[in-house]
Scaffold this motif. Sequence first.
Motif, mmCIF file in Angstrom:
data_model
loop_
_atom_site.group_PDB
_atom_site.id
_atom_site.type_symbol
_atom_site.label_atom_id
_atom_site.label_comp_id
_atom_site.label_asym_id
_atom_site.label_seq_id
_atom_site.Cartn_x
_atom_site.Cartn_y
_atom_site.Cartn_z
ATOM 1 N N GLN A 214 0.829 -1.199 0.000
ATOM 2 C CA GLN A 214 0.000 0.000 0.000
ATOM 3 C C GLN A 214 0.867 1.253 0.000
ATOM 4 O O GLN A 214 2.028 1.220 0.426
ATOM 5 C CB GLN A 214 -0.912 -0.001 1.233
ATOM 6 C CG GLN A 214 -1.801 -1.215 1.365
ATOM 7 C CD GLN A 214 -2.776 -1.365 0.214
ATOM 8 O OE1 GLN A 214 -3.212 -0.367 -0.362
ATOM 9 N NE2 GLN A 214 -3.114 -2.598 -0.127
ATOM 10 N N PRO A 215 0.318 2.383 -0.470
ATOM 11 C CA PRO A 215 1.092 3.618 -0.447
ATOM 12 C C PRO A 215 1.632 3.913 0.956
ATOM 13 O O PRO A 215 0.895 3.873 1.943
ATOM 14 C CB PRO A 215 0.070 4.674 -0.876
ATOM 15 C CG PRO A 215 -0.899 3.920 -1.738
ATOM 16 C CD PRO A 215 -1.013 2.566 -1.098
ATOM 17 N N GLY A 216 2.916 4.185 1.014
ATOM 18 C CA GLY A 216 3.564 4.462 2.292
ATOM 19 C C GLY A 216 4.280 3.282 2.895
ATOM 20 O O GLY A 216 5.031 3.441 3.860
ATOM 21 N N ASP A 217 4.068 2.073 2.379
ATOM 22 C CA ASP A 217 4.876 0.941 2.834
ATOM 23 C C ASP A 217 6.331 1.182 2.442
ATOM 24 O O ASP A 217 6.619 1.703 1.354
ATOM 25 C CB ASP A 217 4.387 -0.365 2.214
ATOM 26 C CG ASP A 217 3.060 -0.835 2.784
ATOM 27 O OD1 ASP A 217 2.629 -0.302 3.826
ATOM 28 O OD2 ASP A 217 2.451 -1.747 2.196
ATOM 29 N N VAL A 218 7.246 0.794 3.319
ATOM 30 C CA VAL A 218 8.681 0.984 3.078
ATOM 31 C C VAL A 218 9.363 -0.377 3.076
ATOM 32 O O VAL A 218 9.152 -1.196 3.979
ATOM 33 C CB VAL A 218 9.309 1.893 4.148
ATOM 34 C CG1 VAL A 218 10.828 1.976 3.982
ATOM 35 C CG2 VAL A 218 8.705 3.295 4.088
ATOM 36 N N ILE A 219 10.199 -0.604 2.068
ATOM 37 C CA ILE A 219 10.974 -1.839 1.959
ATOM 38 C C ILE A 219 12.451 -1.482 2.069
ATOM 39 O O ILE A 219 12.964 -0.677 1.282
ATOM 40 C CB ILE A 219 10.722 -2.553 0.621
ATOM 41 C CG1 ILE A 219 9.230 -2.781 0.393
ATOM 42 C CG2 ILE A 219 11.487 -3.867 0.569
ATOM 43 C CD1 ILE A 219 8.892 -3.184 -1.042
ATOM 44 N N ALA A 220 13.144 -2.077 3.039
ATOM 45 C CA ALA A 220 14.597 -1.954 3.142
ATOM 46 C C ALA A 220 15.205 -3.146 2.418
ATOM 47 O O ALA A 220 14.936 -4.302 2.762
ATOM 48 C CB ALA A 220 15.029 -1.920 4.606
ATOM 49 N N THR A 221 16.012 -2.898 1.397
ATOM 50 C CA THR A 221 16.323 -3.913 0.393
ATOM 51 C C THR A 221 17.606 -4.693 0.661
ATOM 52 O O THR A 221 18.088 -5.409 -0.230
ATOM 53 C CB THR A 221 16.409 -3.261 -0.993
ATOM 54 O OG1 THR A 221 17.378 -2.192 -0.954
ATOM 55 C CG2 THR A 221 15.059 -2.708 -1.413
ATOM 56 N N GLY A 222 18.164 -4.624 1.842
ATOM 57 C CA GLY A 222 19.357 -5.388 2.163
ATOM 58 C C GLY A 222 20.600 -4.522 2.221
ATOM 59 O O GLY A 222 20.612 -3.384 1.751
ATOM 60 N N THR A 223 21.664 -5.083 2.801
ATOM 61 C CA THR A 223 22.869 -4.291 3.069
ATOM 62 C C THR A 223 24.090 -4.925 2.433
ATOM 63 O O THR A 223 24.193 -6.152 2.331
ATOM 64 C CB THR A 223 23.067 -4.143 4.596
ATOM 65 O OG1 THR A 223 23.932 -3.047 4.852
ATOM 66 C CG2 THR A 223 23.651 -5.402 5.229
ATOM 67 N N PRO A 224 25.047 -4.093 1.998
ATOM 68 C CA PRO A 224 26.313 -4.616 1.462
ATOM 69 C C PRO A 224 27.249 -5.045 2.590
ATOM 70 O O PRO A 224 26.913 -4.891 3.777
ATOM 71 C CB PRO A 224 26.877 -3.417 0.686
ATOM 72 C CG PRO A 224 26.322 -2.218 1.380
ATOM 73 C CD PRO A 224 24.958 -2.633 1.867
ATOM 74 N N PRO A 225 28.423 -5.595 2.263
ATOM 75 C CA PRO A 225 29.332 -6.078 3.309
ATOM 76 C C PRO A 225 29.898 -4.935 4.147
ATOM 77 O O PRO A 225 29.833 -3.769 3.769
ATOM 78 C CB PRO A 225 30.446 -6.776 2.511
ATOM 79 C CG PRO A 225 30.428 -6.092 1.182
ATOM 80 C CD PRO A 225 28.987 -5.790 0.919
ATOM 81 N N GLY A 226 30.454 -5.334 5.306
ATOM 82 C CA GLY A 226 31.075 -4.361 6.195
ATOM 83 C C GLY A 226 30.356 -4.170 7.508
ATOM 84 O O GLY A 226 30.660 -3.253 8.266
ATOM 85 N N VAL A 227 29.388 -5.057 7.818
ATOM 86 C CA VAL A 227 28.706 -4.962 9.107
ATOM 87 C C VAL A 227 29.620 -5.488 10.205
ATOM 88 O O VAL A 227 30.557 -6.248 9.960
ATOM 89 C CB VAL A 227 27.367 -5.733 9.090
ATOM 90 C CG1 VAL A 227 26.419 -5.127 8.058
ATOM 91 C CG2 VAL A 227 27.577 -7.208 8.824
ATOM 92 N N GLY A 228 29.314 -5.096 11.438
ATOM 93 C CA GLY A 228 30.181 -5.440 12.562
ATOM 94 C C GLY A 228 30.279 -6.929 12.820
ATOM 95 O O GLY A 228 31.350 -7.428 13.192
ATOM 96 N N MET A 229 29.177 -7.658 12.626
ATOM 97 C CA MET A 229 29.198 -9.096 12.909
ATOM 98 C C MET A 229 30.074 -9.865 11.924
ATOM 99 O O MET A 229 30.477 -11.001 12.187
ATOM 100 C CB MET A 229 27.782 -9.669 12.893
ATOM 101 C CG MET A 229 27.133 -9.723 11.524
ATOM 102 S SD MET A 229 25.512 -10.535 11.531
ATOM 103 C CE MET A 229 25.992 -12.218 11.863
ATOM 104 N N GLY A 230 30.402 -9.247 10.790
ATOM 105 C CA GLY A 230 31.223 -9.906 9.798
ATOM 106 C C GLY A 230 32.706 -9.635 9.938
ATOM 107 O O GLY A 230 33.507 -10.160 9.159
#
Length: 261
Positions: A214-230
Amino acid sequence: MLDAEGRLRDLSGVVPDIAGDVLTNLPQIDPQGLPLVEGAPRLGPPVGRIGKFIGIGLNYLDHAAETGMAPPDHPIVFMKATSSIIGPNDTVSLPRSSRHSDWEVELGVVIGKPAKYVSEADALDHVAGYCIVNDVSERTFQAKLSGQWTKGKSCDTFGPIGPWLVTPDEVGDPQNLNLSLDLNGERMQTGHTGTMIFSVAKIIAHLTEMMSLQPGDVIATGTPPGVGMGMTPKRFLTEGDEMELRIDGLGTQRQTVARDP
């Protein structure tokens, strides 16, 4: 609204909010005719009344590799509570028991038209615009407390969005954008949306096979490398840290990290 000189203009006399049906037919406005906004007000999220805040996991091949997980055959979908949403420069506050909170710069997609059973070819026609999302994640909550990833994704303040909602005509190809995140001035993440496993169009088409958007829904599409857990050794957010996130054409976010009292 931002004008060509980077000045803030007041939209309140034109639309009640950048939300709902307004996103379906964003008015064509010459910003020079709008009043200037005085001072330096806080910027909230650029989309109002967000209905669904949807995350896509492990959507970059090199990020999946750094986490030691196999690339998925289909988009991994999780929900972030809308109570996690804050403005782009607001404080990120760590939960009392958090010791493993992490950063994730992501391309955010804002839906502008109702979408159900949408083909990949038509999917981008349903996008109102794009923005930056920091998908802040508490890794112990996410992986060790049993159940779904939602636990580690939904803490209060774990969803900075903005600063700008940028329309598709300005963004161009969403699979041709550079992303980056700096922590205390040190580059942590560098990525490009062209290395997504599932494109924005594929994600939208996949989601609409199972749920309406629906209008206003937000999708976060994933992250590239470099996160702390990695990293080796692993690195996580602590009080006083400063994050700075950038995506081509979408502006810059800056958050300081605190802890819940």
